[in-house]
Scaffold this motif. Structure first.
Motif, PDB file in Angstrom:
ATOM      1  N   LYS A 126      68.998  59.682  88.184  1.00  0.00           N
ATOM      2  CA  LYS A 126      67.618  60.172  88.135  1.00  0.00           C
ATOM      3  C   LYS A 126      67.534  61.662  88.470  1.00  0.00           C
ATOM      4  O   LYS A 126      66.799  62.416  87.817  1.00  0.00           O
ATOM      5  CB  LYS A 126      66.741  59.366  89.090  1.00  0.00           C
ATOM      6  N   GLU A 127      68.268  62.082  89.461  1.00  0.00           N
ATOM      7  CA  GLU A 127      68.250  63.480  89.893  1.00  0.00           C
ATOM      8  C   GLU A 127      68.625  64.422  88.747  1.00  0.00           C
ATOM      9  O   GLU A 127      68.022  65.482  88.565  1.00  0.00           O
ATOM     10  CB  GLU A 127      69.222  63.647  91.065  1.00  0.00           C
ATOM     11  N   VAL A 128      69.625  64.027  87.968  1.00  0.00           N
ATOM     12  CA  VAL A 128      70.064  64.848  86.830  1.00  0.00           C
ATOM     13  C   VAL A 128      69.023  64.808  85.717  1.00  0.00           C
ATOM     14  O   VAL A 128      68.730  65.826  85.079  1.00  0.00           O
ATOM     15  CB  VAL A 128      71.437  64.372  86.314  1.00  0.00           C
ATOM     16  N   ALA A 129      68.438  63.638  85.485  1.00  0.00           N
ATOM     17  CA  ALA A 129      67.414  63.496  84.455  1.00  0.00           C
ATOM     18  C   ALA A 129      66.211  64.393  84.746  1.00  0.00           C
ATOM     19  O   ALA A 129      65.684  65.065  83.850  1.00  0.00           O
ATOM     20  CB  ALA A 129      66.959  62.041  84.363  1.00  0.00           C
ATOM     21  N   VAL A 130      65.784  64.402  86.001  1.00  0.00           N
ATOM     22  CA  VAL A 130      64.654  65.246  86.406  1.00  0.00           C
ATOM     23  C   VAL A 130      64.994  66.717  86.175  1.00  0.00           C
ATOM     24  O   VAL A 130      64.197  67.486  85.636  1.00  0.00           O
ATOM     25  CB  VAL A 130      64.299  64.997  87.891  1.00  0.00           C
ATOM     26  N   ARG A 131      66.209  67.100  86.574  1.00  0.00           N
ATOM     27  CA  ARG A 131      66.648  68.491  86.432  1.00  0.00           C
ATOM     28  C   ARG A 131      66.616  68.931  84.960  1.00  0.00           C
ATOM     29  O   ARG A 131      66.148  70.012  84.632  1.00  0.00           O
ATOM     30  CB  ARG A 131      68.063  68.638  86.996  1.00  0.00           C
ATOM     31  N   ILE A 132      67.099  68.069  84.076  1.00  0.00           N
ATOM     32  CA  ILE A 132      67.163  68.415  82.649  1.00  0.00           C
ATOM     33  C   ILE A 132      65.772  68.555  82.041  1.00  0.00           C
ATOM     34  O   ILE A 132      65.521  69.436  81.225  1.00  0.00           O
ATOM     35  CB  ILE A 132      67.978  67.346  81.890  1.00  0.00           C
ATOM     36  N   ALA A 133      64.857  67.696  82.468  1.00  0.00           N
ATOM     37  CA  ALA A 133      63.527  67.650  81.853  1.00  0.00           C
ATOM     38  C   ALA A 133      62.517  68.612  82.472  1.00  0.00           C
ATOM     39  O   ALA A 133      61.458  68.853  81.886  1.00  0.00           O
ATOM     40  CB  ALA A 133      62.980  66.221  81.928  1.00  0.00           C
ATOM     41  N   ALA A 172      66.863  74.943  75.186  1.00  0.00           N
ATOM     42  CA  ALA A 172      66.948  75.937  74.118  1.00  0.00           C
ATOM     43  C   ALA A 172      67.067  75.256  72.757  1.00  0.00           C
ATOM     44  O   ALA A 172      66.609  75.793  71.742  1.00  0.00           O
ATOM     45  CB  ALA A 172      68.155  76.849  74.348  1.00  0.00           C
ATOM     46  N   TRP A 173      67.661  74.066  72.736  1.00  0.00           N
ATOM     47  CA  TRP A 173      67.969  73.409  71.464  1.00  0.00           C
ATOM     48  C   TRP A 173      67.284  72.063  71.266  1.00  0.00           C
ATOM     49  O   TRP A 173      67.230  71.550  70.147  1.00  0.00           O
ATOM     50  CB  TRP A 173      69.484  73.200  71.351  1.00  0.00           C
ATOM     51  N   TYR A 174      66.778  71.475  72.350  1.00  0.00           N
ATOM     52  CA  TYR A 174      66.205  70.125  72.271  1.00  0.00           C
ATOM     53  C   TYR A 174      64.851  70.031  72.971  1.00  0.00           C
ATOM     54  O   TYR A 174      64.621  70.702  73.981  1.00  0.00           O
ATOM     55  CB  TYR A 174      67.161  69.108  72.922  1.00  0.00           C
ATOM     56  N   ASP A 175      63.980  69.164  72.439  1.00  0.00           N
ATOM     57  CA  ASP A 175      62.769  68.752  73.141  1.00  0.00           C
ATOM     58  C   ASP A 175      63.178  67.563  73.997  1.00  0.00           C
ATOM     59  O   ASP A 175      63.802  66.614  73.494  1.00  0.00           O
ATOM     60  CB  ASP A 175      61.674  68.340  72.157  1.00  0.00           C
ATOM     61  N   ILE A 176      62.823  67.606  75.268  1.00  0.00           N
ATOM     62  CA  ILE A 176      63.325  66.609  76.209  1.00  0.00           C
ATOM     63  C   ILE A 176      62.189  65.807  76.822  1.00  0.00           C
ATOM     64  O   ILE A 176      61.185  66.362  77.261  1.00  0.00           O
ATOM     65  CB  ILE A 176      64.156  67.291  77.319  1.00  0.00           C
ATOM     66  N   TYR A 232      64.919  72.958  88.144  1.00  0.00           N
ATOM     67  CA  TYR A 232      65.246  73.649  86.887  1.00  0.00           C
ATOM     68  C   TYR A 232      66.530  74.462  87.069  1.00  0.00           C
ATOM     69  O   TYR A 232      66.666  75.212  88.028  1.00  0.00           O
ATOM     70  CB  TYR A 232      64.071  74.560  86.571  1.00  0.00           C
ATOM     71  N   GLY A 233      67.497  74.257  86.148  1.00  0.00           N
ATOM     72  CA  GLY A 233      68.781  74.930  86.332  1.00  0.00           C
ATOM     73  C   GLY A 233      69.492  75.218  85.020  1.00  0.00           C
ATOM     74  O   GLY A 233      68.879  75.245  83.945  1.00  0.00           O
ATOM     75  N   ILE A 234      70.792  75.434  85.110  1.00  0.00           N
ATOM     76  CA  ILE A 234      71.593  75.820  83.944  1.00  0.00           C
ATOM     77  C   ILE A 234      71.450  74.815  82.800  1.00  0.00           C
ATOM     78  O   ILE A 234      71.165  75.181  81.661  1.00  0.00           O
ATOM     79  CB  ILE A 234      73.088  75.955  84.339  1.00  0.00           C
ATOM     80  N   LEU A 235      71.649  73.536  83.118  1.00  0.00           N
ATOM     81  CA  LEU A 235      71.592  72.509  82.072  1.00  0.00           C
ATOM     82  C   LEU A 235      70.188  72.408  81.480  1.00  0.00           C
ATOM     83  O   LEU A 235      70.026  72.161  80.283  1.00  0.00           O
ATOM     84  CB  LEU A 235      72.044  71.165  82.651  1.00  0.00           C
ATOM     85  N   SER A 236      69.168  72.610  82.317  1.00  0.00           N
ATOM     86  CA  SER A 236      67.783  72.590  81.830  1.00  0.00           C
ATOM     87  C   SER A 236      67.594  73.645  80.743  1.00  0.00           C
ATOM     88  O   SER A 236      67.083  73.361  79.652  1.00  0.00           O
ATOM     89  CB  SER A 236      66.794  72.885  82.969  1.00  0.00           C
TER      90      SER A 236
END
Length: 262
Positions: A138-145, A162-166, A153-157
């Motif tokens: 969940k923690e990673v999912a929140v970060r990405i979205a 830049a390329w995907y709607d999340i 909000y971070g690097i992976l976000s």
């Protein structure tokens, strides 16, 4: 014939046991548009809890990537019709361009320990992967979205957005896994946006984003100068902000500025 597969900690395996959740994940992969590839690759099939529902869909052809030989043996025994399309090996090392030249959609209950690497691989193959549905920590999912301005909000976000709607779709309790993980999970969906090329040097863009978050508590001036030098004494207006405050468009702007001053 093996009746079940033993979860292996080294592979980050937590097998989903709730069939309703499996069905929900399967349904989260949207109906295939005519322009999208037929091939859909499940990463980490385990004992086929999600696989069985994917195989029922007539709009896709399901392939599997599974590194665990015990799981492969189980799947061959229980889903013989799936066996010819089950690829034994490490997804992170697979050449998607050779395997799926016409593109592929990606889905799975991703192992926690490689979920970020899976998304980086999707970014590398963004021209091939129009959609991805993944269950992750969940923690990673929140970060990405998360949007800009969030502490998560971070690097992976930035790189994914830049390329995907999340879309953050739903949270999954730790109680529906065997063995249960220590944290909650979540399912997110990535759908390719209309960006075909960033308006900057894309390799430098990645470098600028990573440098900006390298010292995320510091202002961008300090983070970027520690990687690129002092830019000949020049200053950008965004230097007084922090990385988490910048949108993708602002990182593109910053990348172009860096390119002119290094």
């Amino acid at each position: 014939m093996a009746t079940e597969v033993r979860a292996k900690k080294a592979l980050g395996q937590h097998f989903l046991t709730d069939l309703n959740i499996a069905q929900k994940i399967c349904n989260s992969l949207t109906e295939r548009a005519e322009t999208e590839p037929v091939a859909t690759l499940e990463v980490g099939c385990g004992m086929g809890v999600l696989t069985q529902y994917l195989l029922q869909r007539s709009d896709i052809t399901t392939f599997g990537a599974e590194i665990d030989s015990e799981s492969v043996e189980y799947l061959h025994a229980h889903y013989p019709e799936f066996a010819p399309r089950l690829i034994e090996g490490d997804f992170l090392k697979m050449n998607l361009r050779e395997l799926f030249p016409d593109g592929v959609r990606v889905i799975g209950n991703f192992p926690y320990n490689i979920s970020s690497q899976i998304f980086f691989k999707i970014i590398e193959n963004r021209d091939l992967v129009p959609q991805c549905v993944g269950m992750i920590q969940k923690e990673v999912a929140v970060r990405i979205a998360e949007p800009p301005g969030s502490r998560e909000y971070g690097i992976l976000s930035v790189l994914l957005q830049a390329w995907y709607d999340i879309e953050y779709l739903f949270t999954v309790s730790e109680k529906v896994f065997n063995p249960p993980p220590k944290v909650k999970s979540a399912v997110i969906r990535l759908r390719r946006n209309n960006t075909t090329k960033l308006d900057c040097d894309e390799a430098l863009f990645v470098k600028v984003v990573k440098a900006s978050f390298g010292q995320r508590r510091k202002m961008l001036r300090n983070s970027l100068k520690s990687v690129f030098g002092n830019f000949g004494g020049a200053e950008h207006p965004l230097f007084t902000t922090r990385a988490e405050q910048l949108s993708v468009a602002q990182f593109v702007e910053l990348t172009n500025w860096v390119a002119e001053h290094i």
